[in-house]
Write an enzyme that holds these catalytic residues in place. Structure first.
Site: not given
Length: 765
Positions: A667-668
């Protein structure tokens, strides 16, 4: 004084005669029952020009068993007569050998030791099958004797008084030693020294009785005409049928190996490391992918197998790879074996083995913690061959565990499935993981055939082996991160694991169970997830993964590794895999990514852009083929940052990834740089966004483009750094003082952050 010249001449003549005869040799054979000591003596004595006498305690008393003093007396007499002597006893400890080495026979004698240090399972197999043995040590009772004696084995050393010691670890060694002593003429001598010892301090293989308890003594097994003489296992008459049906109590021992196969296995049985016993070596057993039902060309497949093994084998440390086939005389095994030898691949870390992949430990004595399954794309049982055999042997537990990980598989990919502890494969064979892998289909009679397109087929097969070996490496990395008390329990034998209390998955201390849910950026969607940290959770497996290509660069897999994921840490993974169940929590749903708010934001605005691809737990799993996905994640994150800037142009955003995320699934982070949040509570929270632990998205994309991997640094040292303002870099003693400072700090951001799009700001008007 008168001199008797005749006597003087006679003494000289006698001395010359002694020198012409040469020194007698006493060869003390060292080996368990069934190691081939008597056969060794008979073969040498049958062809040698040197006069030999065999001293056997089983027959020393007029053809009946006698005593050690009788053997000593007979040996001394033979040596005085100028004969060389074989001491045909087990002689497995120093005390048993010492009386013979010190034997006073009135003549100069060279004491040799020939150590028949063959695999325990081979000695047991020979002992229980033989009939008419001189000492009546045969049948089922022989197994217990062999096991007991081997546990007390003490290998000989030169300082015991030996002039020469030769160690034979396989039948090739034995054959060479027989030839050496057969060729030893009356005047010949052999070089002094110690020859063939591989690991002087290697641990002795134990636990043979546990292996035996699973297999009834095959006293009624006949030998096959094409089986190898003295093979460790009898030939199965209908191997394919046995594999498809799974395991049965009365099934024959599988795994007839050629001499070359046994030599490789014997080398591996020594030790990869002198301090690591065989049962502690993590091993992946895998079949040849796509060469059976999918009809991939054996010659081409063997090239790819050896190529990929060579690429990965040096990354294994104390682990090893084993290529398994059910059929004796398998063409693929022969090809791979030959090509691996030409490339000088370490035979301790990679070898071939003939046997049923679902019964390697219980019926072959080869312990493999991880096995690969040549799966179908549906990841379902059936279809025959290895896939059917593994699903049948593992029971419903594997099918259920597989469904939790993936519903289907693309060619060239693999998925790691931790095997539940109630699976028969876990309790009986010690298999902790199954890696499903799907190769290319070249069979025109099967769906989705490549129509003989070997360019595409070879590419997919390379990806399949890369995915398989990368999956195995993720398991190794995961285990290397476990506390010692848990990793030690992983070395329990399969039979021990029948007792649930011994299952390492059930052994976590209170400190292991303590999980601070707000220790990182955590997204938890329900009270069920919030309370999960109170439960006892432990997954000793590597996370489920599908893998694409990786380069041969060893550094790719170094740095932060796959971790043990508690149930609370699986929340993002479940959302990514089943977004339809979480519609109310998602800001945006796209084909490759999802967007959602972090439940414990560390700033006024804190979003997560979540990858929907299976097998991407964090940056360590990201490679060249994921570049487009990373660019998509960045573009989506940038879009949302710009959207939020339209709402408040004073904000500044940064997009990036954590080196070692607290939550499973890539996840960013899209996070505003005010860090004004009640959830930002400690040094770890701050440093996870303001040190090298936080990797800017633009830098990660650039590294993947240029190197095919992201740079992974030591995350622990980053998280423990002193607290410093992210703008002026001033140091602060605690979080309250830091927060007070950053609320008024107007210093410009560091020059490095202002370059190359690291920060996202509102456009200047």
């Amino acid at each position: 004084m008168a001199v008797d010249h005749n006597k003087k001449d006679m003494d000289i003549d006698n001395k010359g005669e002694e020198e012409q005869k040469g020194k007698p040799v006493m060869v003390i054979l060292v080996g368990a029952p069934g190691s081939g000591k008597s056969t060794f003596c008979e073969r040498v004595m049958g062809s040698s020009l040197r006069p030999w006498t065999r001293i056997c305690q089983d027959t020393i008393n007029n053809g009946k068993a006698g005593t050690k003093p009788q053997c000593l007396k007979r040996a001394a007499a033979a040596l005085k007569e100028g004969k060389s002597v074989f001491i045909d006893r087990c002689n497995l400890d120093k005390e048993q050998r010492s009386d013979f080495v010190k034997l006073d026979c009135g003549a100069q004698v060279d004491a040799h030791a020939v150590v028949l240090d063959l695999p325990a399972k081979l000695c047991i197999s020979r002992s229980i099958k033989r009939t008419g043995h001189e000492g009546n040590l045969q049948g089922g009772k022989a197994a217990a004797v062999v096991n007991r004696m081997l546990q007390k084995k003490e290998l000989p050393k030169l300082n015991e008084g030996f002039a020469r010691i030769v160690f034979c670890h396989n039948e090739n060694d034995v054959e060479a030693t027989i030839k050496a002593y057969t060729a030893l003429g009356p005047l010949d001598t052999l070089s002094n020294g110690c020859f063939g010892q591989k690991n002087p301090d290697a641990k002795i293989q134990l636990g043979i009785m546990k292996f035996l308890k699973k297999v009834e003594a095959p006293s009624n097994v006949g030998s096959s005409s094409d089986s190898v003489q003295d093979s460790a296992y009898p030939q199965a008459s209908d191997a394919n049928n046995i594999c498809c049906k799974g395991t049965t109590k009365d099934s024959l021992l599988l795994g007839v190996a050629s001499k070359e196969v046994k030599e490789r296995e014997n080398l591996a049985k020594g030790s990869v490391d002198a301090d690591v016993s065989v049962d502690e070596i993590t091993t992946l057993a895998f079949p040849s992918i796509s060469t059976a039902d999918f009809q991939f060309n054996n010659e081409t497949a063997s090239d790819i197998i050896v190529e990929k093994v060579e690429e990965f084998v040096n990354k294994l440390e104390n682990a090893r790879l084993v290529l398994v086939d059910l059929i004796h005389g398998s063409k693929i095994l022969s090809l791979v074996r030959t090509k691996a030898e030409k490339r000088n691949i370490d035979s301790k870390k990679f070898f071939t083995f003939v046997g049923n992949i679902t019964q390697l430990y219980s019926q072959g004595g080869l312990r493999c913690n991880v096995i690969a399954n040549a799966a179908n794309w549906r990841l379902k049982p059936g279809g025959g061959g290895v896939n059917a055999a593994i699903f049948t042997a593992a029971g419903l537990a594997l099918e259920t565990a597989t469904k939790e990980r993936a519903n289907s598989l693309l060619p060239g990919h693999a998925v790691v499935v931790p095997l539940p502890s109630d699976s028969p494969l876990y309790t009986r064979e010690g298999v902790s993981h199954v890696i499903h892998v799907l190769g290319p289909n070249m069979n025109p009679q099967r769906p989705n055939s490549l129509n003989n397109d070997y360019n595409k087929g070879c590419s997919i097969l390379r990806e399949a082996y890369t995915s398989l070996f990368t999956g195995f490496l993720s398991i190794l990395r995961s285990r290397s991160k476990l506390p010692r008390r848990i990793s030690e329990k992983l070395a329990l034998t399969p039979l021990d694991l029948k007792d649930p209390s011994l299952d390492p998955r059930n052994h976590l201390t209170n400190s292991d169970q303590k999980i601070k849910r707000d220790d990182g950026c955590v997204y938890e969607r329900s009270k069920k997830c919030k309370g999960a940290n109170d439960e006892t959770v432990a997954d000793i497996s590597a996370p489920s993964s599908t893998y694409g290509k990786v380069t041969g660069d060893k550094s790719k897999l170094e740095g932060p590794t796959s971790k043990t994921w508690g149930s609370w840490a699986q929340a993002l993974y479940h959302i990514a895999m089943h977004p339809e169940k979480h519609k109310d929590e998602l800001l945006e749903v796209l084909d490759d990514v999802l967007v959602l708010n972090d439940l414990y934001p560390k700033a006024c605005k804190h979003l997560l852009v979540l990858a929907r691809h299976e097998g991407l737990d964090g940056l360590v799993d990201v490679h060249q083929e994921h570049l487009q996905l990373l660019m998509t994640m960045h573009a989506v994150g940038l879009k949302w940052a710009e959207k939020l800037l339209h709402e408040d142009s004073s904000m500044v955003f940064r997009l990036g990834y954590h080196l070692a995320p607290s939550m499973r699934q890539l996840h960013l982070h899209v996070i505003s740089q005010d860090f004004n949040s009640n959830h930002l509570k400690n040094k770890k929270h701050w440093n996870s966004f303001n040190t090298a632990f936080f990797r800017d998205s633009v830098d990660v994309i650039e590294e993947i483009k240029n190197h095919g991997k992201a740079t992974i640094k030591d995350e622990d040292s980053q998280l423990s750094m002193e607290l410093r303002c992210h703008r002026c870099r001033s140091a602060h003693p605690n979080i309250p003082r830091l927060k007070s400072h950053i609320s008024i700090c107007q210093a410009p951001f560091p020059h490095a952050l202002l370059e190359n799009g690291h920060l996202v700001l509102a456009p200047k008007t």
